[in-house]
Scaffold this motif. Structure first.
Motif, PDB file in Angstrom:
ATOM      1  N   ILE A 119       0.829  -1.208   0.000  1.00 23.77           N
ATOM      2  CA  ILE A 119       0.000   0.000   0.000  1.00 23.77           C
ATOM      3  C   ILE A 119       0.863   1.257   0.000  1.00 23.77           C
ATOM      4  N   ALA A 120       2.180   1.103   0.152  1.00 23.51           N
ATOM      5  CA  ALA A 120       3.076   2.265   0.118  1.00 23.51           C
ATOM      6  C   ALA A 120       3.209   2.830  -1.286  1.00 23.51           C
ATOM      7  N   ALA A 121       2.816   2.062  -2.278  1.00 24.79           N
ATOM      8  CA  ALA A 121       2.952   2.500  -3.668  1.00 24.79           C
ATOM      9  C   ALA A 121       1.897   3.545  -4.017  1.00 24.79           C
ATOM     10  N   THR A 122       2.350   4.754  -4.341  1.00 24.69           N
ATOM     11  CA  THR A 122       1.416   5.744  -4.868  1.00 24.69           C
ATOM     12  C   THR A 122       1.281   5.448  -6.351  1.00 24.69           C
ATOM     13  N   ALA A 156       7.156  -2.295  -5.154  1.00 24.89           N
ATOM     14  CA  ALA A 156       7.094  -3.659  -5.701  1.00 24.89           C
ATOM     15  C   ALA A 156       8.299  -4.476  -5.248  1.00 24.89           C
ATOM     16  N   VAL A 157       9.477  -3.843  -5.213  1.00 20.25           N
ATOM     17  CA  VAL A 157      10.683  -4.530  -4.745  1.00 20.25           C
ATOM     18  C   VAL A 157      10.554  -4.870  -3.258  1.00 20.25           C
ATOM     19  N   ALA A 341      -4.219   0.685  -9.016  1.00 18.18           N
ATOM     20  CA  ALA A 341      -4.081  -0.658  -9.589  1.00 18.18           C
ATOM     21  C   ALA A 341      -2.893  -1.426  -9.046  1.00 18.18           C
ATOM     22  N   LEU A 342      -1.765  -0.774  -8.840  1.00 18.48           N
ATOM     23  CA  LEU A 342      -0.584  -1.503  -8.385  1.00 18.48           C
ATOM     24  C   LEU A 342      -0.815  -2.119  -7.014  1.00 18.48           C
ATOM     25  N   ALA A 343      -1.342  -1.333  -6.077  1.00 20.37           N
ATOM     26  CA  ALA A 343      -1.600  -1.855  -4.731  1.00 20.37           C
ATOM     27  C   ALA A 343      -2.561  -3.044  -4.788  1.00 20.37           C
ATOM     28  N   VAL A 368      -8.026   1.946  -1.427  1.00 18.93           N
ATOM     29  CA  VAL A 368      -8.043   2.456  -2.804  1.00 18.93           C
ATOM     30  C   VAL A 368      -9.339   3.220  -3.073  1.00 18.93           C
ATOM     31  N   ALA A 369     -10.459   2.713  -2.573  1.00 17.85           N
ATOM     32  CA  ALA A 369     -11.739   3.411  -2.756  1.00 17.85           C
ATOM     33  C   ALA A 369     -11.703   4.786  -2.096  1.00 17.85           C
TER      34      ALA A 369
END
Length: 389
Positions: A119-122, A156-157, A341-343, A368-369
């Motif tokens: 969830i850290a991915a913006t 992702a890493v 989408a990524l999260a 995400v919502a």
């Protein structure tokens, strides 16, 4: 994939784009709402949001198209700030979220750490779409897009490292550090190598169709090759896109080919954006979020706290440099850190052996919502304030 269903999704996307533009609403929010509506109406497209679809089909064109417009001169000027936010900010944010989910929601450390990482991915899909629609000023748009793209790869890493630790395949701290370096560095090197080789071939052609095809190979080829070699596919495609945009477009591609490449990738990004947001909406409608309302609440608050811890202290470190940002810019970087989408792709790929697996997926969809509907609707107000200064 059902071609009729895909055609209906694209028609819906076009209608939503027309309506959203007419009423001044963010396009992404309209698509998610349309996806929810299609799901509630019991329409079954046969196309589902899966990690494979996001990573192998939808993410490469979105990252590549955005990277085409990231100027190397500006990246050198802002690089220290962007990289600090993308890597340092990702670690800080993931740590805050993991702590919140463990101590407040009662999750075990494996699930808490995995959720913090994913969830850290913006999400660049959400951020870039929003910045384009709002016509944000050049520096702000660069900071948000560059940070979100690199943050994407960093998260992702980190997710992969946590997943390896959970599976018991991770080595000691030295091995983890080496894996991190090779994953990040390998992605960048592979992306540059693939793009450079293909641009040299493109320089021997005056056919814009050949040139477009070679850039398509650069986008997908760099991503898939990096993933196959256990490097970062996102950073590989980002590097490839920057090389094509800063070197290939002006030096090896023909004038007609360079213009055609930009138009093609704008179209490809529009298609990918449309499909991913509609699928997010369709999947949102089927999630039992109400059953996990407390961890969803904790997760949402923890994500906001993690983003604040990532943005404000790091930007403060640069306040006496040429990379200094004013408080409004910091607020926009904080509140504009949308998830998407990524999260969700990472959440859907979480190990099913986790006791909190179902809760983790539902909480990710809840965050995400909130990100899309609450932050997505209010960030434009801050952007308009920034552009009106």
């Amino acid at each position: 994939m059902d071609s009729l269903a895909l055609g209906l999704l694209l028609l819906t996307a076009c209608l939503v784009a027309i309506i959203s533009r007419r009423f001044g609403l963010p396009y992404a929010i309209g698509l998610v709402a349309a996806g929810i509506g299609l799901s509630i109406s019991d329409y079954k497209s046969g196309i589902t949001l899966t990690p494979e679809l996001v990573f192998s089909v939808l993410l490469p064109p979105l990252v590549f198209e955005a990277a085409l417009h990231l100027g190397w001169k500006q990246f050198r000027r802002e690089g220290a700030l962007v990289l600090s936010l993308a890597f340092g900010g990702t670690m800080l944010s993931a740590g805050v979220v993991a702590g919140g989910m463990h101590w407040l929601a009662g999750w075990g450390w494996p699930a808490a750490l995995l959720f913090g990482a994913l969830i850290a991915a913006t999400d660049p899909v959400s951020v870039i779409a929003m910045m384009k629609e709002q016509k944000a000023n050049k520096r702000l748009r660069f900071l948000m897009e560059a940070e979100s793209l690199i943050n994407d790869g960093a998260a992702a890493v980190l997710f992969a490292l946590v997943a390896a630790w959970i599976a018991g395949t991770a080595s000691g701290p030295g091995g983890i550090a080496l894996t991190l370096i090779t994953t990040v560095g390998g992605g960048v090197v592979l992306g540059l190598a693939v793009a450079a080789a293909l641009m040299m071939i493109a320089g021997r052609s005056e056919d814009h169709l050949v040139e477009i095809t070679l850039t398509m190979l650069a986008a997908y080829g760099s991503f898939l090759l990096a993933e196959e070699l256990h490097a970062s596919g996102v950073l590989a495609t980002l590097s490839a896109g920057m090389l094509v945009g800063n070197w290939g477009k002006d030096r090896t591609l023909s004038k007609t080919g360079g213009e055609a490449v930009i138009r093609f990738w704008e179209f490809a990004a529009f298609l990918a954006n449309s499909v991913v947001f509609l699928l997010i909406g369709s999947r949102e409608a089927t999630q039992p979020i109400a059953s996990f309302w407390f961890p969803a609440l904790v997760g949402t608050v923890a994500v906001l706290a993690g983003r604040a811890v990532a943005i404000y202290p790091i930007t403060s470190l640069f306040r006496k440099t040429v990379m200094a940002t004013d408080m409004l810019t910091r607020h926009i970087l904080f509140w504009g850190g949308l998830r998407g989408a990524l999260a969700l792709a990472l959440a859907l790929g979480a190990p099913r052996s986790l006791p909190e697996h179902d809760a983790l997926v539902s909480v990710a969809f809840a965050v995400v919502a909130f990100s899309i509907f609450v932050q997505g609707l209010t960030v434009p107000l801050l952007l308009r304030k920034a552009s009106g200064r």
